[in-house]
Design a protein around this motif. Structure first.
Motif, PDB file in Angstrom:
ATOM      1  N   HIS A 106      48.090  31.837  52.140  1.00 23.43           N
ATOM      2  CA  HIS A 106      47.975  33.078  52.911  1.00 23.43           C
ATOM      3  C   HIS A 106      46.587  33.114  53.556  1.00 23.43           C
ATOM      4  CE1 HIS A 106      51.699  34.313  51.079  1.00 23.43           C
ATOM      5  NE2 HIS A 106      51.177  34.250  49.867  1.00 23.43           N
ATOM      6  N   ASP A 107      46.417  32.346  54.626  1.00 25.51           N
ATOM      7  CA  ASP A 107      45.085  32.173  55.216  1.00 25.51           C
ATOM      8  C   ASP A 107      44.502  33.463  55.769  1.00 25.51           C
ATOM      9  OD1 ASP A 107      45.019  29.381  54.708  1.00 25.51           O
ATOM     10  OD2 ASP A 107      46.344  29.053  56.422  1.00 25.51           O
ATOM     11  N   GLY A 108      45.347  34.393  56.161  1.00 28.92           N
ATOM     12  CA  GLY A 108      44.846  35.607  56.792  1.00 28.92           C
ATOM     13  C   GLY A 108      44.336  36.658  55.834  1.00 28.92           C
ATOM     14  N   HIS A 109      44.464  36.424  54.524  1.00 30.12           N
ATOM     15  CA  HIS A 109      44.076  37.434  53.543  1.00 30.12           C
ATOM     16  C   HIS A 109      43.239  36.803  52.433  1.00 30.12           C
ATOM     17  CE1 HIS A 109      47.625  39.102  55.567  1.00 30.12           C
ATOM     18  NE2 HIS A 109      47.072  40.281  55.338  1.00 30.12           N
ATOM     19  N   PRO A 110      41.972  36.528  52.691  1.00 29.06           N
ATOM     20  CA  PRO A 110      41.121  35.913  51.664  1.00 29.06           C
ATOM     21  C   PRO A 110      40.738  36.915  50.572  1.00 29.06           C
ATOM     22  CG  PRO A 110      39.834  36.400  53.628  1.00 29.06           C
ATOM     23  CD  PRO A 110      41.258  36.708  53.976  1.00 29.06           C
ATOM     24  N   PHE A 111      40.720  36.435  49.350  1.00 26.01           N
ATOM     25  CA  PHE A 111      40.248  37.223  48.217  1.00 26.01           C
ATOM     26  C   PHE A 111      38.756  36.972  48.023  1.00 26.01           C
ATOM     27  CE2 PHE A 111      44.754  36.807  47.393  1.00 26.01           C
ATOM     28  CZ  PHE A 111      45.102  38.025  46.823  1.00 26.01           C
ATOM     29  N   VAL A 112      38.066  37.948  47.463  1.00 27.01           N
ATOM     30  CA  VAL A 112      36.645  37.799  47.173  1.00 27.01           C
ATOM     31  C   VAL A 112      36.400  38.048  45.682  1.00 27.01           C
ATOM     32  CG1 VAL A 112      36.196  40.218  47.812  1.00 27.01           C
ATOM     33  CG2 VAL A 112      34.305  38.568  47.726  1.00 27.01           C
ATOM     34  N   VAL A 113      35.609  37.212  45.071  1.00 25.38           N
ATOM     35  CA  VAL A 113      35.316  37.320  43.639  1.00 25.38           C
ATOM     36  C   VAL A 113      34.251  38.378  43.419  1.00 25.38           C
ATOM     37  CG1 VAL A 113      34.516  36.109  41.589  1.00 25.38           C
ATOM     38  CG2 VAL A 113      35.894  34.888  43.293  1.00 25.38           C
ATOM     39  N   LYS A 114      34.572  39.371  42.592  1.00 26.02           N
ATOM     40  CA  LYS A 114      33.628  40.450  42.301  1.00 26.02           C
ATOM     41  C   LYS A 114      33.055  40.373  40.893  1.00 26.02           C
ATOM     42  CE  LYS A 114      32.908  43.359  44.778  1.00 26.02           C
ATOM     43  NZ  LYS A 114      31.917  43.466  45.863  1.00 26.02           N
ATOM     44  N   GLY A 115      33.786  39.756  39.949  1.00 24.49           N
ATOM     45  CA  GLY A 115      33.304  39.732  38.573  1.00 24.49           C
ATOM     46  C   GLY A 115      33.904  38.601  37.765  1.00 24.49           C
ATOM     47  N   ILE A 116      33.229  38.299  36.656  1.00 24.37           N
ATOM     48  CA  ILE A 116      33.679  37.280  35.712  1.00 24.37           C
ATOM     49  C   ILE A 116      33.859  37.949  34.353  1.00 24.37           C
ATOM     50  CG2 ILE A 116      33.227  35.015  34.715  1.00 24.37           C
ATOM     51  CD1 ILE A 116      33.324  35.028  37.775  1.00 24.37           C
TER      52      ILE A 116
ATOM     53  N   LEU B  92      33.908  45.191  38.315  1.00 28.40           N
ATOM     54  CA  LEU B  92      35.361  45.204  38.412  1.00 28.40           C
ATOM     55  C   LEU B  92      35.790  45.403  39.859  1.00 28.40           C
ATOM     56  CD1 LEU B  92      36.322  47.380  35.298  1.00 28.40           C
ATOM     57  CD2 LEU B  92      36.474  44.887  35.532  1.00 28.40           C
ATOM     58  N   PHE B  93      37.026  45.053  40.146  1.00 32.57           N
ATOM     59  CA  PHE B  93      37.545  45.244  41.500  1.00 32.57           C
ATOM     60  C   PHE B  93      37.665  46.736  41.802  1.00 32.57           C
ATOM     61  CE2 PHE B  93      40.995  44.055  38.540  1.00 32.57           C
ATOM     62  CZ  PHE B  93      41.695  45.252  38.480  1.00 32.57           C
ATOM     63  N   GLN B  94      37.387  47.091  43.041  1.00 36.36           N
ATOM     64  CA  GLN B  94      37.500  48.464  43.508  1.00 36.36           C
ATOM     65  C   GLN B  94      38.464  48.597  44.685  1.00 36.36           C
ATOM     66  OE1 GLN B  94      35.965  50.983  41.973  1.00 36.36           O
ATOM     67  NE2 GLN B  94      34.819  49.667  40.556  1.00 36.36           N
ATOM     68  N   GLU B  95      38.508  47.573  45.515  1.00 43.44           N
ATOM     69  CA  GLU B  95      39.306  47.602  46.732  1.00 43.44           C
ATOM     70  C   GLU B  95      40.327  46.466  46.715  1.00 43.44           C
ATOM     71  OE1 GLU B  95      39.027  49.952  48.927  1.00 43.44           O
ATOM     72  OE2 GLU B  95      37.251  50.901  48.006  1.00 43.44           O
ATOM     73  N   PRO B  96      41.363  46.562  47.558  1.00 41.08           N
ATOM     74  CA  PRO B  96      42.305  45.442  47.675  1.00 41.08           C
ATOM     75  C   PRO B  96      41.595  44.150  48.072  1.00 41.08           C
ATOM     76  CG  PRO B  96      43.199  47.400  48.729  1.00 41.08           C
ATOM     77  CD  PRO B  96      41.789  47.730  48.362  1.00 41.08           C
ATOM     78  N   LEU B  97      42.148  43.031  47.582  1.00 40.07           N
ATOM     79  CA  LEU B  97      41.646  41.680  47.831  1.00 40.07           C
ATOM     80  C   LEU B  97      40.338  41.380  47.106  1.00 40.07           C
ATOM     81  CD1 LEU B  97      42.523  41.258  51.632  1.00 40.07           C
ATOM     82  CD2 LEU B  97      43.866  40.625  49.634  1.00 40.07           C
ATOM     83  N   GLU B  98      39.924  42.244  46.193  1.00 37.23           N
ATOM     84  CA  GLU B  98      38.822  41.942  45.282  1.00 37.23           C
ATOM     85  C   GLU B  98      39.416  41.475  43.957  1.00 37.23           C
ATOM     86  OE1 GLU B  98      35.471  45.117  46.924  1.00 37.23           O
ATOM     87  OE2 GLU B  98      36.463  45.460  44.988  1.00 37.23           O
ATOM     88  N   VAL B  99      38.782  40.503  43.307  1.00 41.08           N
ATOM     89  CA  VAL B  99      39.330  39.949  42.067  1.00 41.08           C
ATOM     90  C   VAL B  99      38.242  39.798  41.020  1.00 41.08           C
ATOM     91  CG1 VAL B  99      41.040  38.620  43.383  1.00 41.08           C
ATOM     92  CG2 VAL B  99      38.941  37.501  42.620  1.00 41.08           C
ATOM     93  N   VAL B 100      38.691  39.760  39.760  1.00 40.12           N
ATOM     94  CA  VAL B 100      37.843  39.305  38.655  1.00 40.12           C
ATOM     95  C   VAL B 100      38.532  38.096  38.033  1.00 40.12           C
ATOM     96  CG1 VAL B 100      36.786  41.540  38.167  1.00 40.12           C
ATOM     97  CG2 VAL B 100      38.931  40.925  37.038  1.00 40.12           C
ATOM     98  N   LEU B 101      37.730  37.158  37.561  1.00 39.74           N
ATOM     99  CA  LEU B 101      38.263  35.913  37.021  1.00 39.74           C
ATOM    100  C   LEU B 101      38.210  35.912  35.504  1.00 39.74           C
ATOM    101  CD1 LEU B 101      36.457  33.340  39.365  1.00 39.74           C
ATOM    102  CD2 LEU B 101      38.701  34.389  39.689  1.00 39.74           C
ATOM    103  N   GLY B 102      39.296  35.479  34.860  1.00 39.12           N
ATOM    104  CA  GLY B 102      39.263  35.215  33.430  1.00 39.12           C
ATOM    105  C   GLY B 102      38.316  34.056  33.144  1.00 39.12           C
ATOM    106  N   ASP B 103      37.862  33.960  31.920  1.00 38.24           N
ATOM    107  CA  ASP B 103      36.836  32.972  31.563  1.00 38.24           C
ATOM    108  C   ASP B 103      37.276  31.545  31.880  1.00 38.24           C
ATOM    109  OD1 ASP B 103      34.337  32.133  30.033  1.00 38.24           O
ATOM    110  OD2 ASP B 103      35.891  31.154  28.844  1.00 38.24           O
ATOM    111  N   ARG B 104      38.484  31.170  31.491  1.00 36.76           N
ATOM    112  CA  ARG B 104      38.928  29.797  31.739  1.00 36.76           C
ATOM    113  C   ARG B 104      39.168  29.558  33.228  1.00 36.76           C
ATOM    114  NH1 ARG B 104      40.406  25.932  28.540  1.00 36.76           N
ATOM    115  NH2 ARG B 104      40.611  27.325  26.759  1.00 36.76           N
TER     116      ARG B 104
ATOM    117  N   ALA C 220      31.483  39.760  31.951  1.00 37.03           N
ATOM    118  CA  ALA C 220      30.329  38.935  31.603  1.00 37.03           C
ATOM    119  C   ALA C 220      29.271  39.043  32.692  1.00 37.03           C
ATOM    120  CB  ALA C 220      30.749  37.478  31.426  1.00 37.03           C
ATOM    121  N   SER C 221      29.736  39.209  33.923  1.00 37.95           N
ATOM    122  CA  SER C 221      28.827  39.388  35.053  1.00 37.95           C
ATOM    123  C   SER C 221      29.601  40.000  36.204  1.00 37.95           C
ATOM    124  CB  SER C 221      28.209  38.043  35.480  1.00 37.95           C
ATOM    125  OG  SER C 221      29.213  37.130  35.865  1.00 37.95           O
ATOM    126  N   GLY C 222      28.854  40.594  37.164  1.00 33.02           N
ATOM    127  CA  GLY C 222      29.484  41.193  38.322  1.00 33.02           C
ATOM    128  C   GLY C 222      30.049  42.571  38.039  1.00 33.02           C
TER     129      GLY C 222
END
Length: 422
Positions: free
Chosen positions: A171-181, A132-144, A128-130
């Motif tokens: 897991h404080d030492g490994h933050p995920f980053v939102v790349k897409g919805i 897709l993940f390309q690297e480790p610790l990148e995420v996409v979120l489901g709509d809900r 919907a926006s953003g």
């Protein structure tokens, strides 16, 4: 002569009798419509989520648990399997598509699923926006997940170990980053946080946790260190050979795979093969027994309600014989008297069905809150269905039959005798 008004007056003149018949009718209709909608919607939701997957391969254990955990994401996994062994299986010519999945962490109750972009393709999930993940610790979120977590593209978060919300083991030492919805799909993807497989390995391997079995890898490395010089650097096994996943989702190339592969895997490997369609049908079969039992109880109450309407109308006709005789003297025909009694029965039937239908939908709405929070599944509030329309017709027919049987004495009214006796 206003027969409708007269029928209504007659009905409310005996409120307790009418209320008993009405309550029985409302209860039976509410139970039937509630169970019809619940079983139908649960079945459709399950079918929509398992349809893209022909077979699941995972650790040995309960095949139903494997399907529930790896496809529907509503149970704990049976264990892990070696990535190397799963990838070797994926090269089988009977397999058209093999999607690895790995999980074990969550963020605020939403599972973090390690996989590749092929998984999104299984369910037709698009952005919907953003991106897709390309690297480790990148995420996409489901709509809900996006709506409930209120994360935006570029936001970061840390996961918690386990599948239930647990802020104490983050897991404080490994933050995920939102790349897409992702756009809504109406499937289990809407509830998930999807990331590359490497994210799961990186989070756990660097913290000495059990998902990657790092201890086993180190022990084996020490055992092989003495032979390292002889083998040379090209022959030494890398850490990747010891990586594990939770399951592999399989799509067959043709029906022959369904016949041959499950038995071969179960008998000749350390893995287990489970067929989602078979396991879910078995589960629905077990649940169906309960549904049929409740429906049988509801139909029994419905018959009692019809009997109550019949007894109430029969008693009313006998008690109002003088009134009916007087109506005949004022010009009312036998059919008009019959119509008056029929209107009383229809008032009960129509109002009882409507209130029962509303009560059934309210029950569905109330349960929807629980299924949404516990399993991520919504129960919709549809308009009356064809089955419910047929049920309404049956209610009317039962009422007409009860009215006819209760009103047979109307055809035999001896007006002069009744009036003279009074």
């Amino acid at each position: 002569m206003n027969l409708t008004k007269l029928a209504y007056k007659n009905l409310v003149s005996k409120p307790l009798n009418a209320l008993l018949s009405l309550l029985l009718l409302v209860l039976s209709i509410a139970l039937v419509t509630f169970m019809l909608q619940l079983s139908g919607q649960v079945g459709k939701n399950l079918d929509r989520n398992i349809r893209p997957v022909d077979m699941v391969v995972g650790a040995k254990g309960s095949p139903l648990q494997l399907v529930l955990s790896s496809v529907l994401h509503i149970d704990a996994p049976t264990g892990n399997i070696a990535l190397q062994e799963a990838e070797a299986l994926a090269k089988n010519p009977l397999i058209a598509k093999a999607v690895p999945v790995s999980y074990g962490d969550n963020y605020k109750g939403h599972r973090i699923l390690g996989t590749d972009t092929t998984y999104l393709g299984l369910y037709g999930a698009t952005l919907a926006s953003g991106s897709l993940f390309q690297e480790p610790l990148e995420v996409v979120l489901g709509d809900r997940a996006y709506q409930q977590l209120q994360l935006e593209i570029g936001d970061t978060f840390v996961s918690s170990h386990g599948l239930a919300e647990n802020a104490m083991d983050a897991h404080d030492g490994h933050p995920f980053v939102v790349k897409g919805i992702l756009k809504p799909t109406g499937t289990v993807v809407d509830q998930l946080i999807v990331t590359p497989l490497e994210s799961i390995w990186e989070v756990h391997e660097h913290e000495g946790e059990s998902l990657g079995h790092v201890k086993e890898k180190l022990d084996e490395h020490e055992g092989e260190s003495a032979d390292h010089a002889e083998e040379g650097p090209d022959e030494h096994e890398s850490g990747e050979d010891h990586r594990e996943i939770t399951a592999m989702l399989i799509k067959f190339r043709n029906p022959l795979g369904l016949v041959q592969l499950p038995r071969f895997i179960n008998e000749n490997t350390n893995m287990q093969a489970a067929l989602p369609n078979f396991e879910i049908q078995r589960l629905l079969g077990l649940l169906g027994t309960g549904v049929r039992t409740v429906n049988a109880i509801a139909l029994a109450i419905l018959l009692v309600s019809g009997l109550s309407i019949f007894i109430g109308l029969l008693k009313a006709v006998r008690e109002r014989r003088q009134e009916l005789a007087l109506l005949r003297t004022y010009g009312a025909t036998t059919l008009q008297l019959l119509w008056t009694v029929l209107l009383e029965g229809l008032f009960l039937a129509v109002s009882g069905f409507f209130m029962g239908w509303v009560l059934g939908r309210l029950g569905l709405w109330g349960l929807s809150g629980h299924t949404r929070s516990a399993y991520g599944y919504d129960l919709t509030m549809p308009m009356p269905t064809a089955t419910e329309a047929l049920l309404f017709v049956c209610i009317v027919l039962i009422t007409v039959l009860a009215v006819f049987l209760a009103s047979l004495s109307i055809f035999k009214l001896n007006i002069s005798k009744i009036l003279s006796d009074e």
